[in-house]
Every structure is written in structure tokens, then in C-alpha cells.
Write a protein that holds these residues in place. Structure first.
Motif, mmCIF file in Angstrom:
data_model
loop_
_atom_site.group_PDB
_atom_site.id
_atom_site.type_symbol
_atom_site.label_atom_id
_atom_site.label_comp_id
_atom_site.label_asym_id
_atom_site.label_seq_id
_atom_site.Cartn_x
_atom_site.Cartn_y
_atom_site.Cartn_z
ATOM 1 N N ASN A 145 1.040 -1.100 -0.047
ATOM 2 C CA ASN A 145 -0.019 0.006 0.158
ATOM 3 C C ASN A 145 0.838 1.220 -0.069
ATOM 4 N N GLY A 146 0.280 2.349 -0.965
ATOM 5 C CA GLY A 146 1.110 3.454 -0.825
ATOM 6 C C GLY A 146 2.180 3.426 -1.907
ATOM 7 N N HIS A 147 2.609 2.362 -2.549
ATOM 8 C CA HIS A 147 3.458 2.274 -3.633
ATOM 9 C C HIS A 147 2.973 1.736 -4.926
ATOM 10 N N LEU A 148 3.321 1.985 -6.132
ATOM 11 C CA LEU A 148 3.081 1.315 -7.067
ATOM 12 C C LEU A 148 4.381 0.895 -7.757
ATOM 13 N N THR A 149 4.454 -0.716 -7.782
ATOM 14 C CA THR A 149 5.668 -1.470 -8.234
ATOM 15 C C THR A 149 5.333 -1.834 -9.705
ATOM 16 N N ILE A 150 6.236 -1.563 -10.386
ATOM 17 C CA ILE A 150 6.293 -2.165 -11.863
ATOM 18 C C ILE A 150 7.256 -3.105 -12.065
ATOM 19 N N ILE A 151 6.939 -4.205 -12.459
ATOM 20 C CA ILE A 151 7.608 -5.392 -12.871
ATOM 21 C C ILE A 151 7.795 -5.526 -14.277
ATOM 22 N N ALA A 152 8.827 -5.727 -15.025
ATOM 23 C CA ALA A 152 8.662 -5.695 -16.339
ATOM 24 C C ALA A 152 9.761 -6.616 -17.033
ATOM 25 N N GLY A 153 9.602 -7.163 -18.210
ATOM 26 C CA GLY A 153 10.891 -7.950 -18.880
ATOM 27 C C GLY A 153 10.080 -8.723 -19.694
ATOM 28 N N PRO A 154 11.050 -9.752 -20.503
ATOM 29 C CA PRO A 154 10.485 -10.575 -21.317
ATOM 30 C C PRO A 154 9.774 -11.786 -20.674
ATOM 31 N N CYS A 155 9.074 -12.461 -21.596
ATOM 32 C CA CYS A 155 8.502 -13.386 -21.219
ATOM 33 C C CYS A 155 9.689 -14.521 -20.755
ATOM 34 N N ALA A 156 10.378 -15.021 -21.577
ATOM 35 C CA ALA A 156 11.607 -15.724 -21.133
ATOM 36 C C ALA A 156 13.018 -15.004 -21.341
ATOM 37 N N ILE A 157 13.840 -15.496 -20.744
ATOM 38 C CA ILE A 157 15.174 -15.078 -20.754
ATOM 39 C C ILE A 157 15.685 -16.102 -22.018
ATOM 40 N N GLU A 158 16.317 -15.356 -23.327
ATOM 41 C CA GLU A 158 16.534 -15.890 -24.617
ATOM 42 C C GLU A 158 17.963 -16.064 -24.699
ATOM 43 N N SER A 159 18.517 -14.916 -24.323
ATOM 44 C CA SER A 159 20.076 -14.692 -24.266
ATOM 45 C C SER A 159 20.542 -13.402 -23.331
ATOM 46 N N GLU A 160 21.958 -13.459 -22.965
ATOM 47 C CA GLU A 160 22.341 -12.268 -22.368
ATOM 48 C C GLU A 160 22.032 -11.061 -23.063
ATOM 49 N N THR A 161 22.249 -11.060 -24.356
ATOM 50 C CA THR A 161 22.034 -9.637 -25.061
ATOM 51 C C THR A 161 20.494 -9.205 -25.018
ATOM 52 N N GLN A 162 19.895 -10.143 -25.165
ATOM 53 C CA GLN A 162 18.295 -9.984 -25.104
ATOM 54 C C GLN A 162 17.946 -9.247 -23.714
ATOM 55 N N ALA A 163 18.196 -10.089 -22.706
ATOM 56 C CA ALA A 163 18.117 -9.575 -21.262
ATOM 57 C C ALA A 163 18.381 -8.395 -21.042
ATOM 58 N N MET A 164 19.586 -8.011 -21.457
ATOM 59 C CA MET A 164 20.299 -6.902 -20.941
ATOM 60 C C MET A 164 19.564 -5.631 -21.705
ATOM 61 N N THR A 165 19.510 -6.013 -23.179
ATOM 62 C CA THR A 165 18.880 -4.744 -23.801
ATOM 63 C C THR A 165 17.587 -4.343 -23.487
ATOM 64 N N ILE A 166 16.780 -5.649 -23.225
ATOM 65 C CA ILE A 166 15.214 -4.919 -22.453
ATOM 66 C C ILE A 166 15.404 -4.528 -21.067
ATOM 67 N N ALA A 167 16.431 -5.189 -20.387
ATOM 68 C CA ALA A 167 16.373 -4.503 -18.998
ATOM 69 C C ALA A 167 16.845 -2.976 -19.058
ATOM 70 N N GLY A 168 17.547 -2.546 -20.124
ATOM 71 C CA GLY A 168 17.979 -1.186 -19.966
ATOM 72 C C GLY A 168 16.855 -0.396 -20.267
ATOM 73 N N TYR A 169 16.100 -0.978 -21.527
ATOM 74 C CA TYR A 169 14.914 -0.235 -21.660
ATOM 75 C C TYR A 169 13.852 0.037 -20.495
ATOM 76 N N VAL A 170 13.478 -1.135 -19.826
ATOM 77 C CA VAL A 170 12.552 -0.978 -19.071
ATOM 78 C C VAL A 170 12.946 -0.413 -17.703
ATOM 79 N N LYS A 171 14.267 -0.239 -17.397
ATOM 80 C CA LYS A 171 14.668 0.456 -16.330
ATOM 81 C C LYS A 171 14.570 1.842 -16.544
ATOM 82 N N LYS A 172 15.001 2.372 -17.772
ATOM 83 C CA LYS A 172 14.896 3.685 -18.017
ATOM 84 C C LYS A 172 13.509 4.000 -18.016
ATOM 85 N N ALA A 173 12.455 3.442 -18.417
ATOM 86 C CA ALA A 173 11.276 3.665 -18.371
ATOM 87 C C ALA A 173 10.659 3.870 -16.898
#
Ligand code: PEP
Ligand code: MN
Length: 339
Positions: free
Chosen positions: A92-120
Motif C-alpha cells: 500500500n502506498g507504492h506502485l511497483t512495476i515489474i517488467a521484462g520478457p516472457c523468457a530469458i533468451e540470451s544475455e544480449t536480449q535480457a540486457m537490452t530489454i532491462a536497459g529499456y525497462v529500467k529507463k522507463a
């Protein structure tokens, strides 16, 4: 428990019900109504089984009055539970956003998406390493390699990571790498898994079974809490209905119901509810307006190439818009009492 007698029940039939109640060392309290008698069962030490009464002559129904769950209930704990994951507070009092791909497919894929979602503005990163797929021929996840990639994402971005634990043999491994352990919709009533989760030192994100009632879902949370782990986050992810316009039907009414019944945080997963990306933004807005404590959203930088759930994964720029919009909605709805 209230035992409701038939209109035509005889005094002998009422007396028989009273005797059954008293034989269980409870108090029977007959309540005469306009045209029928109901009998309250009082002073019971534990739950009373309705089947003791249904089938007795003259009995119309036996209605439970108190809830079967205790630890998850606001009757046991009135204040909201807050769950700390690293520097992120969920509840309560916090809005927590969890985001990322359905599946981890490769390090490059995970790092790329993590960079985007963190920035957002995402607070936690998600991604499956062990995937529960309908077909045994579909991509099953990278397993431990996926967990290692998740650990690298946490190290690089500072975001705690959420991933699904599918079974008993891999529990210790997933528990070692992840910050939050997800129990998926297909495992909501896997009672041995729930008991193991109850012994874990990690918070558990418990998804609602796709055919589960709210009571069954809360009972699943009760299994975890009964073993001593009180860090449970509930996640509404849609239930199976007869419609074809979405993968599941998001049951947003679960949010106010759970908030009223339970002190545990409840978040919403619009991605698995919708199954298609064009519904994810409006459902996310609605979930936050309905006072959910957070969202879990699938995002992929190349959804057309995703190994699972590409159709429901948002493009990074769509996720950016989502974060901005739900933050604005939370500013209006977040401080309000939901009931
Ligand atoms: C998931 O979140 O990756 C997932 C498989 O979800 P669910 O268990 O809700 O289908
Ligand atoms: Mn998915």
C-alpha cells in the motif's frame, strides 16, 4: 456455520441437528425466522464441515459464516503488509512495476530489454528461466543459464529479479539466484510446491490459477504463510472464460475484493490476461485505477522474434508510455481508500 432448515422441517429434525452440533462440542443456537428455523453453530474451535449437515433430514443448506483462511485475512492482521525487495517496497502506498520478457533468451536480449525497462521506470526485472509451456515442443527456457543471466542483469542494473519456480527439484537453484519467486497459474494448487515456498526466505509472487476462485487463491497463499513465509504478493493474471477476443479475462474485481479480504499486496499482470499487446495499456490503466499495488508487464525489443509470448509483449516505447500513464493515474487513485 449457519444450518438453514427446510420450511417443512419438524421439531424432531431440528433437534437432530442440534444433537449433531453438540456432539462436536459446539453450541447450537436455533434462530426462529418468519417461516423457517436456522441454527447457528457457535464456539467451534476450528472450521466446521458443511457436509456434516447437508443430507440430514429437514436441512436445506449449511452456510459458512467465517472464512477458511486465517493468516492471509484482515481479521488476523488489519494493517497492510509491505514487502521489501532490495530497495523496492511492494504494498500500500507504492506502485511497483515489474517488467521484462516472457523468457530469458540470451544475455544480449535480457540486457537490452532491462536497459529499456529500467529507463522507463520499472522497479523489478522479470524473465522466465524455467518456462511452463503448453506444448513440450515449445522453448522450455534456458534453465540455470537463464538464472545466471538474471543475476547479471541485477548486477548491471540494480533491479531485483523475479522468475518462476516450476517444481520441487529446481527450487533451491531458483531460490539461490532470484529475488522474488513466482509461482505460476498452473501451479497455484501444487500443494507440495506451496509448502516448499512457505519455507523459503524469498518473497513469493503467487499467480491466481486460471480456473481458481478468489477463496482458492487465498487458501493457496495460506499454505505458504502457514509454513512461516509471510512475504506473499498476489498476482491477478486473468481467468479462463468463453471469450475469444483475449487469451484470458482479466478479473479486475479481484483487486478490491482481495484488498478488502487480505492485508497482502496484489498486483495485476495484464499481459497474460490479454494475450495481445493492444489490450495491455488500457488494462494496465484500469488496474492501477482499481488500486492494484503494481503491474507485471511483458516487454520485448523484438517481439516478432520472441521465443514465447511475442504477441502480448510491448515494444519498449509502448512500455514507456504505459509507465508515464499509470504513474499519473496512481497519483490520483493511489492515495484513496479502495473501500
Ligand atoms: C509468466 O508470467 O511467465 C507466466 C507463465 O504466467 P502465468 O503463470 O500467469 O501463465
Ligand atoms: Mn509469458
Amino acid at each position: 456455520m449457519l444450518v438453514v432448515m427446510d420450511v417443512s422441517a419438524t421439531p424432531q429434525q431440528i433437534e437432530q441437528v442440534v444433537k449433531v452440533i453438540e456432539s462436536r462440542e459446539c453450541t447450537a443456537r436455533p434462530i426462529p425466522g418468519g417461516d423457517r428455523v436456522s441454527i447457528g453453530v457457535l464456539n467451534n474451535k476450528g472450521p466446521v464441515d458443511a457436509s456434516m449437515f447437508i443430507g440430514l433430514p429437514g436441512v436445506k443448506d449449511a452456510v459458512p459464516i467465517t472464512k477458511p483462511y486465517k493468516l492471509v485475512s484482515r481479521e488476523t492482521k488489519t494493517g497492510d503488509t509491505l514487502i521489501q525487495v532490495g530497495e523496492v517496497t511492494i504494498g500500500n502506498g507504492h506502485l511497483t512495476i515489474i517488467a521484462g520478457p516472457c523468457a530469458i533468451e540470451s544475455e544480449t536480449q535480457a540486457m537490452t530489454i532491462a536497459g529499456y525497462v529500467k529507463k522507463a521506470g520499472a522497479h523489478l526485472f522479470r524473465g522466465g528461466a524455467f518456462k511452463p509451456r503448453t506444448s513440450p515442443y515449445s522453448f522450455q527456457g534456458l534453465g540455470e543459464e537463464g538464472l545466471k543471466i538474471l543475476a547479471k542483469v541485477r548486477e548491471k542494473t540494480g533491479m531485483p529479479v523475479v522468475t518462476e519456480v516450476m517444481d520441487f527439484p529446481t527450487f533451491d537453484l531458483v531460490e539461490h539466484y532470484a529475488d522474488v519467486l513466482q509461482i505460476g497459474t498452473r501451479n497455484m494448487q501444487n500443494f507440495s510446491l506451496l509448502k516448499r515456498a512457505g519455507e523459503s526466505y524469498r518473497p513469493i509472487l503467487l499467480k491466481r490459477g486460471m480456473a481458481a476462485t478468489i477463496e482458492e487463491w487465498l487458501m493457496a497463499a495460506e499454505y505458504i504463510m502457514a509454513q512461516g513465509n509471510h512475504q506473499v504478493i498476489l498476482c491477478e493474471r486473468g481467468v479462463r472464460t468463453f471469450v475469444h477476443h483475449s487469451r484470458n479475462t482479466l478479473d479486475l474485481s479481484a483487486v478490491p475484493v482481495v484488498r478488502k479480504e487480505s492485508h497482502l499486496p496484489i498486483i495485476v499482470d495484464p499481459s497474460h490476461a490479454a494475450g495481445r499487446r493492444d489490450q495491455v495499456l488500457p488494462l494496465s490503466r484500469a488496474a492501477v485505477a482499481a488500486n492494484a499495488h503494481g503491474l507485471m508487464v511483458e516487454v520485448h525489443h523484438q517481439p516478432e522474434k520472441a521465443l514465447s509470448d511475442g504477441a502480448q509483449s510491448l515494444y519498449p516505447d509502448q512500455f514507456d508510455i504505459l509507465c508515464r500513464q499509470v504513474t499519473d493515474i496512481f497519483a490520483v487513485s493511489g492515495g484513496q481508500e479502495p473501500f
